[in-house]
Design a protein around this motif. Structure first.
Motif, mmCIF file in Angstrom:
data_model
loop_
_atom_site.group_PDB
_atom_site.id
_atom_site.type_symbol
_atom_site.label_atom_id
_atom_site.label_comp_id
_atom_site.label_asym_id
_atom_site.label_seq_id
_atom_site.Cartn_x
_atom_site.Cartn_y
_atom_site.Cartn_z
ATOM 1 N N PRO A 1 13.299 -3.226 -2.851
ATOM 2 C CA PRO A 1 12.010 -2.554 -2.975
ATOM 3 C C PRO A 1 10.982 -3.477 -3.629
ATOM 4 O O PRO A 1 11.322 -4.278 -4.493
ATOM 5 N N ALA A 2 9.753 -3.386 -3.183
ATOM 6 C CA ALA A 2 8.685 -4.186 -3.791
ATOM 7 C C ALA A 2 7.366 -3.449 -3.656
ATOM 8 O O ALA A 2 7.185 -2.621 -2.767
ATOM 9 N N VAL A 3 6.466 -3.758 -4.562
ATOM 10 C CA VAL A 3 5.175 -3.082 -4.612
ATOM 11 C C VAL A 3 4.062 -4.096 -4.715
ATOM 12 O O VAL A 3 4.238 -5.164 -5.296
ATOM 13 N N GLY B 1 -0.492 -4.076 -5.175
ATOM 14 C CA GLY B 1 -1.737 -3.311 -5.237
ATOM 15 C C GLY B 1 -1.800 -2.377 -6.425
ATOM 16 O O GLY B 1 -0.896 -2.335 -7.257
ATOM 17 N N THR B 2 -2.905 -1.644 -6.504
ATOM 18 C CA THR B 2 -3.121 -0.710 -7.604
ATOM 19 C C THR B 2 -3.639 0.606 -7.040
ATOM 20 O O THR B 2 -3.863 0.722 -5.844
ATOM 21 N N MET C 1 -2.017 0.992 -3.030
ATOM 22 C CA MET C 1 -0.715 0.576 -3.520
ATOM 23 C C MET C 1 0.275 0.677 -2.359
ATOM 24 O O MET C 1 0.405 1.729 -1.752
ATOM 25 N N GLU D 1 10.429 -0.520 1.041
ATOM 26 C CA GLU D 1 11.843 -0.390 0.675
ATOM 27 C C GLU D 1 12.686 -0.632 1.913
ATOM 28 O O GLU D 1 12.230 -0.396 3.027
ATOM 29 N N VAL E 1 -0.509 4.337 -0.686
ATOM 30 C CA VAL E 1 -1.438 5.251 -1.342
ATOM 31 C C VAL E 1 -2.771 4.530 -1.388
ATOM 32 O O VAL E 1 -2.939 3.565 -2.137
ATOM 33 N N SER F 1 4.613 6.343 5.205
ATOM 34 C CA SER F 1 4.061 7.532 4.574
ATOM 35 C C SER F 1 2.705 7.138 3.991
ATOM 36 O O SER F 1 2.621 6.263 3.141
ATOM 37 N N LEU F 2 1.649 7.765 4.481
ATOM 38 C CA LEU F 2 0.294 7.354 4.100
ATOM 39 C C LEU F 2 -0.453 8.480 3.397
ATOM 40 O O LEU F 2 -0.501 9.606 3.880
#
Lengths: 100, 345
Positions: free
Chosen positions: A6-8, A10-11, A18, A22, A65, A31-32
């Motif tokens: 998993p990685a992320v 943005g804010t 963001m 995964e 998101v 999923s938006l």
């Protein structure tokens, strides 16, 4: 590219988004959520999917998101999350290749 | 404006954070492992948020600074921190009136206790997906459910399961997944599985992060007030009802609890709320030993703590007893002996 962990990127601040990626098994599961869903939902989805396609990501759970980000931001954040997920974000980035 | 971490040891800043929370009627949770805040030019905190394991808690934005997007900054900061610590699946508890802010930040509602609390997670299909996986394990016939921590598995647990197994075609046994004590969840689960291996109609499940683990029910592990406990018990019941409906469970079996205030309260809420949903709540009296002692896991932990395991031997099935006698248990026994309070209140 394969999503290894998993990685992320943005804010959740205004004009940003963001992106969480995964590992997945059933294609791209997107999923938006967006504060401008009604106006730009389709455009955001298209940009995310195109970017993933360019990076040759086949299977992934992707959560976006969005807080009204521009397309260039969306592209950059998706790229960053994918590169981080396979530990390729610190060196030898394929500038001009899949990253353009 | 930047968000920065507030260390627990920085009592001056923590006191200001506490005051900020109190201005919006929130008490600072005693059990937090990370706190952050946004400060104004004078160095006063104007927005704050904290985390404990996979849960985000205790948010406040100074009323004079609301509408500036500070909560978003705080949440972003907390999420980044949690992710670096390996928590990807995050949960939020909040007042119903504040739930919409979190929904805007990509959180989805799992369950609500109307008027008190909303429970959210950062996945769209988290709980639905969990239920879907469970549905695959559905069995025909009359089904009952038991939820247990089994810390560790005793003959008392065995007695409760046997009772349910005798009175039903299938028993769905949920083992709490949280690592919240000296005995790791993996070991607890193994001892339960070994302890019920001879009962063919008992199906073991792990609860993941949904059923009374610290994700859903912090009060179980943390000493807090009755109202909080009741609210959390009601939330837990709401989640259980969803699970029960997925598995066609018609009865839940619980052990009578004379000593633990938390569990007694919990049983009280269950026996009130479950029948309304068409699920029977069967409270089974505790099993006693011939000499009158009540079998309980906390008595076992106390005995281990005091170095008198053999005195509790008659409370344990062979499988659990063998484990505690084995060299493998040495580090766990050492951890129990280090605990100050092994009997939860």
């Amino acid at each position: 590219m394969e999503i290894c962990k998993p990685a992320v990127a943005g804010t959740l601040e205004s004009s940003d988004l963001m992106v969480t990626v995964e590992p997945g098994t059933a294609g791209i599961e997107l999923s938006l959520t967006s504060s401008v869903m009604n106006q730009y939902g389709r455009q955001i989805k298209k940009t995310v999917l195109e970017t993933l396609d360019r990076l040759e990501v086949k299977d992934a759970k992707v959560t976006v998101v969005d807080k009204g980000a521009l397309d260039c931001t969306i592209k950059a954040r998706v790229e960053c999350a994918v590169l981080r997920s396979c530990d390729k974000s610190d060196k030898n980035i394929d500038w001009g290749g899949v990253i353009r | 404006m930047a968000v920065s971490q507030v260390y627990q040891s920085d009592t001056r800043t923590m006191a200001k954070v506490k005051a900020l929370l109190e201005r919006v009627d929130i008490t600072l949770d005693e059990h937090l492992d990370y706190t952050c805040a946004v400060f104004d030019e004078e160095g006063e905190p104007i927005a704050t948020g904290s985390a404990f394991g996979p849960t985000l808690r205790c948010f406040a934005v100074d009323p004079a600074h609301q509408g500036e997007g500070l909560l978003n900054e705080v949440i972003t900061h907390l999420m980044e921190d949690r992710l670096t610590k390996g928590y990807f699946h995050l949960f939020v508890y909040t007042k119903p009136g504040s739930a919409k802010f979190f929904k805007d930040l990509g959180f989805c509602e799992i369950a609500e206790v109307p008027g008190f609390l909303v429970f959210l997670e950062n996945r769209r299909n988290g709980f639905a997906g969990f239920l879907k996986q469970l549905a695959a394990k559905k069995q025909p016939g009359q089904a009952a459910a038991i939820v247990m921590n089994a810390n560790p598995f005793t003959l008392g647990h065995r007695y409760l399961i046997e009772t349910a197994a005798r009175e039903n075609d299938v028993v769905h046994l949920f083992m709490l997944s949280e690592n919240a004590g000296p005995i790791p969840a993996k070991v607890r689960h193994r001892l339960v599985r070994e302890g019920v291996a001879d009962l063919p109609n008992v199906i073991c499940h792990e609860t993941g992060e949904y059923l009374i683990s610290s994700a859903t029910f912090p009060g179980y592990f943390l000493k807090s007030e009755e109202k909080i406990l009741r609210t959390q018990a009601r939330l837990d019941t709401a989640l259980f009802v969803q699970i029960a409906k997925t598995l066609d469970v018609t009865a839940r079996y619980v052990g009578h609890e004379p000593h633990s205030l938390v569990t007694a309260l919990y049983n009280d809420v269950l026996s009130e709320a479950l029948p309304a949903q068409g699920i029977q709540c069967r409270i089974i009296p505790r099993k006693h030993l011939p000499d009158g002692r009540v079998i309980s896991a906390s008595a076992v932990r106390q005995a281990v703590h005091d170095g008198r395991l053999e005195e509790a031997a008659d409370m344990l099935p062979e499988t659990t007893l063998n484990f505690f006698r084995s060299p493998e248990a040495a580090p766990i026994i050492a951890a129990i002996r280090r605990e100050k309070d092994v009997v939860h209140y």
